[in-house]
Design an enzyme around this catalytic site. Structure first.
Site, mmCIF file in Angstrom:
data_model
loop_
_atom_site.group_PDB
_atom_site.id
_atom_site.type_symbol
_atom_site.label_atom_id
_atom_site.label_comp_id
_atom_site.label_asym_id
_atom_site.label_seq_id
_atom_site.Cartn_x
_atom_site.Cartn_y
_atom_site.Cartn_z
ATOM 1 N N LYS A 275 -8.896 16.532 -6.708
ATOM 2 C CA LYS A 275 -8.815 16.045 -8.083
ATOM 3 C C LYS A 275 -10.106 16.403 -8.808
ATOM 4 C CE LYS A 275 -9.250 11.634 -9.025
ATOM 5 N NZ LYS A 275 -10.548 11.534 -9.729
ATOM 6 N N ARG B 224 -9.814 16.372 0.978
ATOM 7 C CA ARG B 224 -8.748 15.915 1.874
ATOM 8 C C ARG B 224 -7.364 16.200 1.297
ATOM 9 N NH1 ARG B 224 -10.348 9.806 2.877
ATOM 10 N NH2 ARG B 224 -10.879 10.027 0.670
ATOM 11 N N LYS C 1 0.827 -1.201 0.000
ATOM 12 C CA LYS C 1 0.000 0.000 0.000
ATOM 13 C C LYS C 1 0.867 1.260 0.000
ATOM 14 C CE LYS C 1 -3.555 2.776 0.823
ATOM 15 N NZ LYS C 1 -4.559 3.110 -0.189
ATOM 16 N N CYS D 249 -4.316 9.608 0.343
ATOM 17 C CA CYS D 249 -3.311 8.554 0.154
ATOM 18 C C CYS D 249 -1.972 9.104 -0.312
ATOM 19 C CB CYS D 249 -3.827 7.513 -0.834
ATOM 20 S SG CYS D 249 -5.203 6.524 -0.218
#
Length: 400
Positions: free
Chosen positions: A317, A324, A201, A255
């Site tokens: 995006k 976030r 990850k 992420c």
């Protein structure tokens, strides 16, 4: 099978909905009363195409119920956040608290899975915590780690169709977890150990951060060399082994902007490239702020008045409402600190309101603005004309 999903956020809720619609009995747990109430009414607090309809179906079938505390089940899944603290080190406090909350409920044969992004070794650490409290469960329950692979805006498709990597504390745990995910995941499932799955990850998102850093650094070089970076990238990408990404105003999302710090924290001496990528992407955001301020000051010198500035986009995006770690938020916040004589209009077509910023319809912002700053390549923005009477700062590729 009855499963308890702890955390009904951007990953937990869609996963719970998908699993429930595959016939599994899902108990969704969250500490936010509003999320619990909305979920039980079939109202999604997350804007994703098709999610509300699937949620209503799951609730109406009684396969999905939300509550504020875990209950006895066959399987327990953790979807809680792992934030970065002020020293940019991962905080696994929520993961530990969620683990402790289910320890009294665990029974032999249960499955316990962490999906939260965590530092390498965390699943083993939580396993030892469980066994210290419940030594009779050692070798009698199955414990695994399974990172999500999902991009906001395509949650339903990607959670269903993407391949999954599952790491177990032993082969039996990996197999048991894989059997559960196979009930609602159509993608291929690959089993390994927990440390490899945890690292997978972090590596995936750190790799993407490095790729974006190259594009962002290239955009600054091209600006200084008076070269159209997007034209350059399109030409360079004609090479069969080159695939340069599109530059933006930094990196956002929970992420890519965060996960590299999990590796940097654990391996500070071995992550020089990853650390530099983080610096480059953070610098790009500051570079954008500098260029906006320069344009405002230049306009004032030429026109003897402060300009009206349209800040276009807040999400991290295109075409989503997820803010976030958004670099656009940082940029807008910094520009808002300027003199009150500068009128700043903020537009985010995917939000009806914002708790700090007053939002203006993007058409109206564009119409009034002397300076238009495109921060996010939302589809509606691409319908706006290229107006030579306005100063346009296009950090995200709105106009080819």
């Amino acid at each position: 099978m009855k499963a308890c999903f702890i955390g009904l956020g951007y990953i937990g809720l869609p996963t719970a909905i998908i699993a429930a619609n595959k016939g599994l009995e899902i108990i969704g747990v969250d500490i936010n009363p509003s999320i619990i109430e909305q979920t039980n009414r079939g109202v999604s607090h997350i804007a994703e195409d098709g999610l509300r309809e699937l949620l209503q179906k799951a609730v109406n079938s009684k396969n999905l119920t939300a509550c504020d505390a875990p209950v006895k089940a066959d399987a327990f899944f953790l979807f809680v956040p792992t934030p970065i603290n002020t020293q940019r080190k991962p905080d696994i406090g929520f993961v530990e608290a969620a683990t402790r909350s289910v320890i009294p409920l665990l029974e032999p044969g249960n499955l316990f899975v962490i999906e939260s992004t965590v530092p390498v070794g965390t699943t083993e650490q939580m396993a030892e915590l469980i066994f210290q409290e419940r030594p009779e469960l050692r070798n009698n329950i199955f414990i695994a780690y399974c990172p999500e692979r999902m991009i906001p805006g395509k949650a339903i498709y990607e959670l269903t169709h993407n391949d999954r990597v599952i790491g177990g504390i032993n082969d039996e745990s990996a197999t048991k977890a894989a059997e559960f995910y196979a009930k609602f995941v159509d993608g291929e499932i690959h089993t390994t150990n927990t440390r490899t799955a945890e690292m997978c990850k972090l590596v995936e998102n750190s790799f993407r951060d490095v790729q974006i850093a190259f594009a962002n650094e290239l955009s600054i070089i091209c600006h200084n060399a008076d070269i159209d970076v997007r034209n350059l990238i399109s030409l360079a990408n004609l090479h069969p082994r080159v695939n340069i990404l599109k530059p933006g105003c930094g990196v956002g999302g929970h992420c890519i902007a965060v996960d590299p710090y999990f590796l940097i924290s654990n391996f500070p001496d071995e992550t020089a490239l990853i650390q530099q990528a983080r610096k480059v992407n953070t610098h790009k955001t500051q570079w954008c702020i500098k260029k906006i301020k320069e344009s405002i000051n230049n306009f004032e010198r030429e026109h003897k008045r402060r300009p009206k500035v349209a800040m276009m986009g807040l999400a991290f995006k295109p075409d989503i409402d997820d803010l976030r770690e958004s670099p656009a938020i940082d940029i807008v916040s910094e520009i808002m600190k300027l003199s009150n004589n500068t009128e700043i209009m903020i537009s985010e077509p995917n939000l009806s309101k914002h708790r700090f910023f007053n939002l203006t319809d993007y058409n109206e912002s564009f119409r009034q603005a002397d300076i238009v700053v495109f921060l996010v390549a939302h589809t509606p923005f691409k319908t706006l004309p290229a107006d030579p009477s306005k100063i346009t700062l296009d950090f995200c590729g709105i106009h080819p």
